[in-house]
Design a protein around this motif. Structure first.
Motif, PDB file in Angstrom:
ATOM      1  N   THR A  36       3.199  25.817  79.725  1.00  0.00           N
ATOM      2  CA  THR A  36       3.039  24.551  79.016  1.00  0.00           C
ATOM      3  C   THR A  36       3.311  23.345  79.905  1.00  0.00           C
ATOM      4  O   THR A  36       2.577  22.357  79.860  1.00  0.00           O
ATOM      5  CB  THR A  36       3.985  24.512  77.797  1.00  0.00           C
ATOM      6  N   HIS A  71       3.743  22.451  70.752  1.00  0.00           N
ATOM      7  CA  HIS A  71       3.131  21.808  71.915  1.00  0.00           C
ATOM      8  C   HIS A  71       3.184  20.288  71.775  1.00  0.00           C
ATOM      9  O   HIS A  71       3.452  19.580  72.734  1.00  0.00           O
ATOM     10  CB  HIS A  71       1.675  22.243  72.068  1.00  0.00           C
ATOM     11  N   ASP A 107      -4.902  26.936  74.473  1.00  0.00           N
ATOM     12  CA  ASP A 107      -3.813  27.898  74.601  1.00  0.00           C
ATOM     13  C   ASP A 107      -4.184  29.179  73.871  1.00  0.00           C
ATOM     14  O   ASP A 107      -4.725  29.143  72.785  1.00  0.00           O
ATOM     15  CB  ASP A 107      -2.518  27.319  74.006  1.00  0.00           C
ATOM     16  N   GLY A 114       4.409  31.625  71.449  1.00  0.00           N
ATOM     17  CA  GLY A 114       4.895  30.366  71.947  1.00  0.00           C
ATOM     18  C   GLY A 114       6.204  29.780  71.448  1.00  0.00           C
ATOM     19  O   GLY A 114       6.732  28.889  72.081  1.00  0.00           O
TER      20      GLY A 114
HETATM   21 MG    MG Z   1       2.858  29.252  75.558  1.00  0.00          MG
END
Ligand code: MG
Ligand code: ADP
Length: 692
Positions: A303, A333, A397, A555
């Motif tokens: 990221t 994110h 992603d 994530g």
């Molecule tokens: Mg990730």
């Protein structure tokens, strides 16, 4: 010749062509590349007296008795004798001509499976034909059995293939690889020419090893696989070459701002991160669009690298779109990008799920007039109403969750002035090198092959459901010691409603068993604002234990969470379990992942859990996953449908890859006509990823 339509073969009319199309067979080449599923040995007549139940055999004899009986179902029963013994032939579907062909006194040859019937051995619906004077000798080749479809008999298919083979013999210039393969050997022998290989596979000699043929390891099978892999690589390389005519906005590296960003981070970038970043920054500086895959195991820190790419775009006055597969991940994110970029005066906007109409309108306006330099979102980003002012970079992603079509639509948003955005695709599914050279030959790859320092490997324990009580105690002790834990309740039913209620029930059960722990619940049916509240509480350690469905799969980042329990782990895929496990082991403390299973374990599940217990290495897990599931499923959209391999196998044929690369490059350099021909032969509809 390969690209001629099937109708150009004698005996193939519109009706047969339509049925062949159901098998994906449209050209003569498709016919030739439709390889047999197995072979039958009809090369020797067997004495009827020596037959055993279960085998398939060719027999010849005289019909001693033939009658139509009406017990339960109308059927035709014949007795065939050859002097060594007799066998019953049984038919449930038959017409007059079958009755006549099998009338008493006829001499017939039959092929079928022998089984035990009510009156001794029998064959049900054997293939049969009357013995004529001119077919005294049985076949001298093995008989192919093709995957077929309704209304298309094996025998018709065999005739069609035979005609295609005959055409091939007259047309030897179809073998584009022959001149290149002359200087190469396969296990010390010369590579078989294309025609020889196809002939052998469709019609092997009597003494051929069918086991070898069916394993795909026979030199003739390998010759075909080689050709298919070369075609796949050529097609992707050509797409990349076509794409090289596309123009993107060159984004010069803002060296000072990048350095300032780096020094503002609470950690040092790893060497692998720096190397990946350098490659990305170099790409962005060019006027050819970047098409780069950023691979790195869960937790490797993709990221922050992506955020620095967005910084490069923003410094050039351009916009970046960041797409995440789930709302939760998009929110995360958004938070990360904002935390990192807002202090540098870069406005980050979020277009995530349901937002109040006014907020959404304001965000859209900021995106449209270019104030928002970075926009993070889910599918919402594809919508018509989202207009960018100057989109120059698209970051995706977890690419396998997005269809190729979705990426294409987002890419179009940047093409107002005929320039396309640069693309960066991040994935935690490591792609073995051999696959990268073939199935991903159109993308450049950067690999973050190390984790940030100080990470402890996650210890993985596999535990039967019976030891649940013990586990609950352990979780209690863990939370009492000030550490956090996840308890994951995976998607079992296809319904989010059922899964969410299973998670709620688990939450209630654990709340009762662990009265002193603060337990949160998160599942797919909660509104994103609700999920956000819970996630924030967990992140800021106001919760000890988080009960969740697999919405937390990708994530989610909480370094103090060091224990994870996964229920029904036996039902989950390897890659998914590895992703989940990546939610722990993100801080410097040792972490544990407990995979709970319900006995009995299938062989496949046992292997999967074993792999996870033995390794934390995402590459090893991915390799194993490929072996257990096959490349088609693992690669998702890229390998489905038209892009799937027909003959080759990315795992079995991995050793061919160096040759695939070498020959592809030589063809590209010197034989454009052969390149087109091979692509047309193997790649259905000429899938062009460059336009994707
Ligand atoms: Mg990730
Ligand atoms: P992933 O590659 O799985 O997407 P993330 O980007 O979410 O991984 O990073 C995982 C965690 O590691 C985040 O908390 C991130 O801030 C942190 N991180 C990233 N790079 C480094 C680094 N070089 N050193 C220490 N921590 C890092």
């Amino acid at each position: 010749m390969f690209d001629r339509p099937v109708e150009s073969l004698a005996g193939v009319g519109p009706k047969v062509a339509e049925r062949l199309a159901k098998l994906g067979v449209r050209t003569v080449g498709d016919v030739l590349c439709l390889l047999p599923q197995r072979y039958e040995d009809r090369t020797a007549l067997r004495p009827i007296g020596g037959l055993a139940a279960g085998e398939k055999a060719l027999v010849e004899g005289v019909v001693e008795l033939s009658e139509t009986v009406y017990r339960r179902r109308r059927s035709l029963l014949c007795r065939l004798a050859d002097g060594t013994g007799a066998i019953t032939l049984r038919f449930f579907y038959f017409n007059k001509s079958v009755e006549q062909a099998l009338a008493r006194g006829q001499r017939v040859r039959c092929f079928g499976e022998v089984r035990v019937g009510p009156a001794g051995l029998e064959m049900v619906h054997p293939e049969h034909h009357a013995v004529r004077a001119d077919d005294a000798e049985p076949d001298d080749r093995l008989t192919p059995v093709y995957p077929t479809t309704e209304g298309l008999h094996q025998q018709s298919l065999r005739r069609i293939v035979a005609r295609a083979l005959a055409m091939l013999e007259r047309d030897s210039h179809d073998d584009h690889l022959a001149p290149l393969l002359a200087s190469h050997a396969l296990a010390g022998e010369a590579w078989p020419p294309l025609g020889v290989a196809l002939e052998y596979l469709h019609s092997p000699p009597r003494d051929a090893s069918t086991a070898l043929l069916l394993s795909g390891l026979h030199p003739c099978s390998r010759r075909i696989a080689l050709e298919e892999l070369i075609a796949q690589r050529l097609s992707l390389r050509r797409s990349a070459a076509n794409a090289s005519h596309e123009r993107a906005r060159p984004l010069p590296a803002p060296t000072a701002r990048l350095a300032a960003f780096r020094s503002s981070l609470p950690f040092e970038l790893t060497r692998a991160q720096t190397a990946a970043l350098d490659e990305i920054v170099a790409d962005l500086g060019r006027s050819a669009p970047m098409n780069r895959l950023l691979q790195g195991d869960v937790g490797s820190g993709k990221t922050v690298v992506a955020a620095m790419a967005a910084l490069v775009a923003a410094a050039a006055g351009c916009q970046t779109a960041v797409m995440a597969p789930t709302e939760l991940l998009a929110e995360q994110h958004f938070a990360s990008f904002e935390r990192w970029l807002a202090p540098l005066g870069i406005e980050v906007a979020g277009l995530i799920g349901a937002q109040p109409a006014r907020t959404r309108a304001a965000t859209l306006a900021a995106v449209a007039d270019g104030r928002a330099a970075v926009v993070v979102g889910t599918h919402a980003l594809f919508q018509e109403s989202v207009e960018f002012r100057q989109l120059a970079l698209v970051i995706v992603d977890e690419q396998h969750r997005f269809g190729v079509e979705q990426r294409r639509r987002l890419k179009q948003k940047g093409t107002d002035d005929a320039r396309v955005p640069h693309q960066l695709i991040m994935t935690a599914t490591p792609i073995p090198r051999t696959l990268a050279m073939t199935a991903f030959a159109d993308l450049d790859c950067s690999v973050i092959g190390e984790l940030p320092p100080g990470r402890q490997p996650v210890q993985t324990v596999v535990l039967p459901e019976q030891r649940r009580a013990e586990l609950v105690e352990r979780v209690a002790a863990h939370c009492a010691a000030g550490q956090q834990a996840y308890w994951v309740c995976p998607l079992i039913e296809e319904s989010e409603l059922i899964d969410s209620s299973a998670a709620s029930a688990l939450h209630a059960e654990l709340a009762e068993a662990l009265p002193s722990a603060r337990i949160g619940l998160i599942h797919g049916r909660m509104k994103s604002a609700e999920k956000d509240v819970v996630m924030r509480a967990f992140k800021s350690a106001k919760l000890d234990l988080l009960v969740a469905t697999t919405v937390i799969e990708v994530g989610v980042d909480v370094p103090n969470a060091t224990l994870m329990v996964v229920e029904n782990a036996e039902r989950m895929g390897l890659a998914q379990l590895h992703q989940l496990r990546g939610r722990v082991g993100r801080g410097s403390k040792a972490s544990t992942c407990v995979l709970l299973y319900r006995a009995p374990l299938s062989e496949l599940a046992r292997q999967r859990l074993g792999v996870l217990r033995e390794t934390n290495d995402g590459f090893a897990v991915a390799q194993k996953d490929l072996e257990l599931r096959g490349s088609g499923e693992v690669l998702g959209t890229r390998q489905t449908g038209d892009a799937a391999l027909r003959v080759a196998d990315h795992i079995r044929d991995a050793d061919l890859v160096p040759l695939v690369v070498e020959l592809s490059e030589r063809l590209l350099a010197a034989a454009p006509a052969a390149v087109e021909s091979l692509i047309g032969r193997w790649i259905r509809g000429g899938i062009d990823y460059a336009k994707v």
